[in-house]
Motif scaffolding. Structure first.
Motif, PDB file in Angstrom:
ATOM      1  N   THR A 119     -25.622 -30.121  15.395  1.00 50.31           N
ATOM      2  CA  THR A 119     -26.940 -29.269  15.442  1.00 50.31           C
ATOM      3  C   THR A 119     -26.840 -27.791  15.911  1.00 50.31           C
ATOM      4  O   THR A 119     -27.188 -26.820  15.777  1.00 50.31           O
ATOM      5  CB  THR A 119     -28.142 -30.068  15.644  1.00 50.31           C
ATOM      6  OG1 THR A 119     -28.071 -30.417  17.009  1.00 50.31           O
ATOM      7  CG2 THR A 119     -28.453 -31.165  14.776  1.00 50.31           C
ATOM      8  N   ARG A 120     -26.027 -27.983  17.192  1.00 51.69           N
ATOM      9  CA  ARG A 120     -25.941 -26.681  17.985  1.00 51.69           C
ATOM     10  C   ARG A 120     -24.923 -25.812  17.426  1.00 51.69           C
ATOM     11  O   ARG A 120     -24.918 -24.669  17.564  1.00 51.69           O
ATOM     12  CB  ARG A 120     -25.123 -27.193  19.205  1.00 51.69           C
ATOM     13  CG  ARG A 120     -26.080 -28.189  20.186  1.00 51.69           C
ATOM     14  CD  ARG A 120     -25.275 -28.596  21.388  1.00 51.69           C
ATOM     15  NE  ARG A 120     -24.167 -29.693  21.019  1.00 51.69           N
ATOM     16  CZ  ARG A 120     -23.381 -29.994  21.824  1.00 51.69           C
ATOM     17  NH1 ARG A 120     -23.568 -29.818  23.298  1.00 51.69           N
ATOM     18  NH2 ARG A 120     -22.464 -30.944  21.460  1.00 51.69           N
ATOM     19  N   THR A 121     -24.129 -26.186  16.246  1.00 49.07           N
ATOM     20  CA  THR A 121     -23.386 -25.292  15.390  1.00 49.07           C
ATOM     21  C   THR A 121     -24.205 -24.155  14.398  1.00 49.07           C
ATOM     22  O   THR A 121     -24.212 -23.024  14.750  1.00 49.07           O
ATOM     23  CB  THR A 121     -22.452 -26.194  14.456  1.00 49.07           C
ATOM     24  OG1 THR A 121     -21.705 -27.073  15.131  1.00 49.07           O
ATOM     25  CG2 THR A 121     -21.707 -25.291  13.669  1.00 49.07           C
ATOM     26  N   ASP A 122     -25.429 -24.765  14.051  1.00 47.60           N
ATOM     27  CA  ASP A 122     -26.391 -23.990  13.430  1.00 47.60           C
ATOM     28  C   ASP A 122     -27.116 -23.064  14.400  1.00 47.60           C
ATOM     29  O   ASP A 122     -27.434 -21.743  13.947  1.00 47.60           O
ATOM     30  CB  ASP A 122     -27.507 -24.966  12.759  1.00 47.60           C
ATOM     31  CG  ASP A 122     -27.001 -25.488  11.407  1.00 47.60           C
ATOM     32  OD1 ASP A 122     -25.834 -25.035  11.258  1.00 47.60           O
ATOM     33  OD2 ASP A 122     -27.461 -26.449  10.881  1.00 47.60           O
ATOM     34  N   ILE A 123     -27.321 -23.441  15.608  1.00 50.21           N
ATOM     35  CA  ILE A 123     -28.063 -22.670  16.611  1.00 50.21           C
ATOM     36  C   ILE A 123     -27.251 -21.494  16.882  1.00 50.21           C
ATOM     37  O   ILE A 123     -27.535 -20.253  17.180  1.00 50.21           O
ATOM     38  CB  ILE A 123     -28.462 -23.441  17.648  1.00 50.21           C
ATOM     39  CG1 ILE A 123     -29.403 -24.422  17.450  1.00 50.21           C
ATOM     40  CG2 ILE A 123     -28.871 -22.542  18.999  1.00 50.21           C
ATOM     41  CD1 ILE A 123     -29.794 -25.454  18.713  1.00 50.21           C
ATOM     42  N   TYR A 124     -25.726 -21.635  17.061  1.00 55.81           N
ATOM     43  CA  TYR A 124     -24.650 -20.628  17.188  1.00 55.81           C
ATOM     44  C   TYR A 124     -24.916 -19.644  16.192  1.00 55.81           C
ATOM     45  O   TYR A 124     -25.149 -18.340  16.451  1.00 55.81           O
ATOM     46  CB  TYR A 124     -23.337 -21.137  17.608  1.00 55.81           C
ATOM     47  CG  TYR A 124     -22.485 -19.986  17.764  1.00 55.81           C
ATOM     48  CD1 TYR A 124     -21.971 -19.760  19.107  1.00 55.81           C
ATOM     49  CD2 TYR A 124     -22.081 -19.107  16.706  1.00 55.81           C
ATOM     50  CE1 TYR A 124     -21.069 -18.865  19.233  1.00 55.81           C
ATOM     51  CE2 TYR A 124     -20.988 -18.205  17.204  1.00 55.81           C
ATOM     52  CZ  TYR A 124     -20.577 -18.016  18.373  1.00 55.81           C
ATOM     53  OH  TYR A 124     -19.816 -16.739  18.508  1.00 55.81           O
TER      54      TYR A 124
END
Length: 767
Positions: free
Chosen positions: A199-204
């Motif tokens: 999910t942190r990939t989308d945040i980046y």
């Protein structure tokens, strides 16, 4: 508006499946195009994502489109709503979705910078949509300006589209493209380049696209893979942004995922109450007061000894600043705390200051002794320099590389390559020679950096261990290594796994994954996978070679499955054992009732019998794809091959609702002998089993129209047997379980030996 081209799949004015009138093309992509259309029945505008013709028969892309369809379960106004997949009469596959009327952020990007206030609104809206997707373990993986549309131009109505490469992060689930990189480089998180997503990939990606739209310019990610790796490891430049946008984007786009906001909920919490002042972010160093960062030397610097002043001729320029004098207090961490000295390759953070001028030496007899000692040191140093004894101390001062990266690829086919930084001429020469020996190419840059003194030797030891692999990829970032490789030698795989489990050579650290492949893959290794995932009747390997599947031999699987999720899981599992071999799933997805019947169907080969569909309400116009809408009148013909002249024919429809309709024989048409059906005709003969409504009203034959109570996939089943299939006439309609039991009992009747079984799917749907 994008102008249509002659080669487009559809042109304005085209009518799809008698329902959707094409109005315009909205965008073109590498594998699919998007059109705006309007329902002729409801008048509602929709968007159609159409696979290009060259991909419509490719199972990989069909599964991707099916997986995108499954994301329709996400219910949020900030996420586009999907409907279902359809196939045209020409075989083109398209996905139906809501039409979002408004500009994309890619268009806004071309128009110039956007206001920080608007971007904060967009961030909140998109984060809410991501929170809804992430709650179902769906990661978008391709967030970029062209995948966010502002409905009506309103930032508060931003909508996320295009989940085509979205990944299910439930335990054991894999994306259809495996662990390879998917997404756009400019907005992809650093870990995506190594195939890692969460999910942190989308945040980046959201933070990166917000920064691009604030500046009105797409990110500069470099001109080659080496530059991409270097830039992705660096924090994005947010210095000129106003707060809270600056801190928001910096915390969303930290290169290390652990330093970012950990969830969309954290992003929303920050937006709800941004702090009044911001502290330096995790992983960042306060560079005020002229802080500089230098690599720690392998030898602890000592204060200069008192003695005569020696003039050193100027050497090559360097970007590495000199070590601080002894009077300066070194700081062992970026936060400035004092700690004992550690060894290379850690970094020293030193305050830049003016070194005190040493006092002038006094003349004495001690000076003569000092001069003699200097002479001896110079003589000894000359010998040491010639033998390379002092290379780690006196090596040339090459430009500083941050990050310090090297990528070496040895593919199974094609030239090997080495690209990146090396610390010495000796390492460069050795790598150049290694590449030349395998007709590869190298592009190496001499550079200083935060690496261990033994880095070059450790690299050579690691490459020596990898030499026996059929293929491998090695990526170094400082002392951190990521290795993936493949071999057909089981003993070598086990040896390397054991060796790397104990650690990489020298100061290198990291992860190694070695796969076992086979020159010829035995069908016996594939069959257990089919058995494991067969949830709707048997799965069969088509045209399995006796010697096994060669390196490029396709693996083709036929049969039926109970769900799109099961099909995706089967595809992933097959690719895990197939290696580089192409995998094709020639499978149908059936409902539970049909799957029940599949388990009781007789084991018989297919014949030359064909099943044809037509629209009875359209003057019997052919319907090649077998897709019918509510209100339409399916006509079904069975085409007997020329060599089928005897025996009996049984034709049934296995309905999506769990019922079975017997088209032949039935109470109104009991004679199903092939000789009588032919009525003296030779060659291929067409036998109609479901009629147009108008004809059935006059003759009393079977006919039906599609209503909205039984939509989905039904199966037309044609069985040829030597004798009558059942001792007694079956009712025209019965339950699937009753028919399954009758088939089970039929297997005991040798007189009705079944010689062939053919089938075809008929699909019904709402307009």
């Amino acid at each position: 508006m994008i102008e249509p081209r002659p080669g487009d799949a559809f042109q304005p004015g085209d009518l799809l499946n008698n329902t959707y009138r094409i109005e315009a093309i909205l965008g073109r992509g590498g594998t699919s195009d998007v059109y705006r259309a309007r329902s002729e029945i409801s008048g509602r505008q929709v968007a159609l994502k159409v696979l290009k013709s060259e991909f419509s028969g490719n199972d990989d892309y069909l599964v991707l489109l099916t997986r995108e369809e499954e994301i329709r379960d996400i219910r949020h106004d900030a996420v586009v709503r999907y409907s279902e997949n359809h196939r045209t009469q020409d075989g083109l596959v398209y996905l139906l979705m809501d039409f979002i009327d408004g500009p994309g952020l890619d268009k806004k990007l071309k128009e110039g910078p956007m206001a920080a206030e608007d971007l904060l609104v967009i961030c909140r809206r998109v984060a809410e949509g991501l929170q809804a997707a992430h709650s179902r373990n769906i990661v978008h993986r391709d967030l970029s300006p062209d995948n966010i549309i502002l409905r009506g131009g309103d930032p508060a109505q931003a909508v996320i589209i295009d989940f085509g490469i979205a990944k299910d992060t439930n335990p054991g689930a894999e994306t259809i493209v495996g662990n390879e990189f998917a997404g756009k480089y400019a907005y992809a998180a650093p870990e995506q380049l190594a195939g890692k997503t969460d999910t942190r990939t989308d945040i980046y990606s959201l933070g990166a696209l917000l920064l691009a739209n604030y500046r009105g310019a797409a990110p500069n990610i470099g001109r080659n893979p080496m530059e991409v790796l270097q830039k992705k490891a660096e924090p994005l430049d947010t210095a000129d942004l106003p707060d809270p946008l600056r801190t928001l984007i910096a915390r969303m786009t930290a290169p290390n995922p652990d330093d970012r906001f950990q969830s969309a909920a954290e992003v929303l919490a920050y937006l709800a109450a941004p702090p009044a002042s911001t502290e330096p972010l995790a992983g960042q160093v306060d560079l005020s007061d002229a802080t500089v960062i230098i690599p720690r030397s392998s030898v602890t610097p000592k204060p200069p000894a008192a003695g005569p002043e020696v003039t050193i001729p100027p050497g090559p320029p360097t970007t590495v600043p000199p070590a601080a004098p002894a009077s300066a207090t070194p700081e062992s961490t970026a936060s400035g705390s004092n700690a004992p000295e550690t060894t290379a390759p850690e970094l020293i953070v030193a305050r830049a200051q003016t070194a005190p001028t040493p006092a002038a030496p006094q003349k004495s007899r001690g000076g003569l002794v000092a001069a003699a000692l200097v002479g001896l040191v110079l003589i000894g140093g000359a010998g040491g320099y010639a033998t390379g004894l002092f290379d780690s101390i006196l090596r040339p001062a090459y430009p500083l590389a941050e990050p310090y990266t090297l990528v070496i690829d040895k593919p199974a086919e094609g030239p090997a390559s080495a690209t990146g930084n090396v610390p010495s001429e000796a390492v460069k020469t050795a790598l150049d020679a290694r590449m030349a020996a395998v007709s590869g190419n190298s592009s190496l840059t001499l550079a200083s950096g935060a690496i261990a003194p033994s880095w070059g030797d450790d690299l050579q030891s690691l490459l020596g261990a990898l030499d026996g692999l059929d293929s491998f990829s090695l990526a170094l970032n400082g002392n951190q290594a990521t290795i993936s490789g493949a071999t057909t030698d089981k003993a070598l795989k086990e040896k390397l796994q054991s060796q790397f489990a104990a650690g990489l050579p020298g100061a290198l650290t990291g992860h190694a994954e070695i796969r076992l492949t086979q020159t010829f893959l035995s069908a016996a290794l594939v069959t257990p996978v089919l058995t494991q995932y067969a949830d709707c009747g048997p799965l069969v390997l088509a045209d399995s070679p006796a010697t096994g599947f060669g390196p490029q031999t396709p693996i083709v699987v036929t049969g039926t499955l109970a769900s799109a999720e099961g099909r995706a899981a089967l595809s992933d599992a097959l690719r895990a054992v197939a290696g580089e071999r192409p995998v094709t799933l020639d499978t149908d997805i059936l409902n539970p009732s049909l799957c029940l019947i599949e388990n009781f169907l007789p084991k018989a080969p297919a014949s030359g019998i064909k099943i044809a569909f037509a629209n009875g309400d359209q003057n019997n116009a052919p319907n090649p794809d077998g897709a019918f809408l509510v209100g339409q009148n399916p006509v079904i013909d069975v085409l007997l091959p020329a060599d089928m002249t005897g025996g009996y024919l049984s034709v049934s429809v296995l309905d999506v609702s769990g019922n079975v309709f017997h088209l032949l024989p039935n109470i109104g048409r009991q004679d199903n002998a092939v000789a009588h059906l032919r009525a003296g005709q030779t060659g291929e003969v067409s036998v109609r089993v479901a009629y147009p409504i108008a004809e059935a009203q006059q003759s009393g034959a079977l006919a039906f129209t599609v209503d909205d109570s039984t939509l989905g996939k039904s199966k037309i089943l044609v069985i040829h047997s030597e004798g009558p299939l059942f001792d007694q006439m079956r009712p025209t309609s019965e339950s699937a379980t009753g028919y399954a039991e009758a088939l089970r009992l039929q297997e005991q009747d040798a007189k009705a030996r079944i010689t062939s079984l053919d089938s075809r799917i008929l699909t019904t749907a709402k307009p």
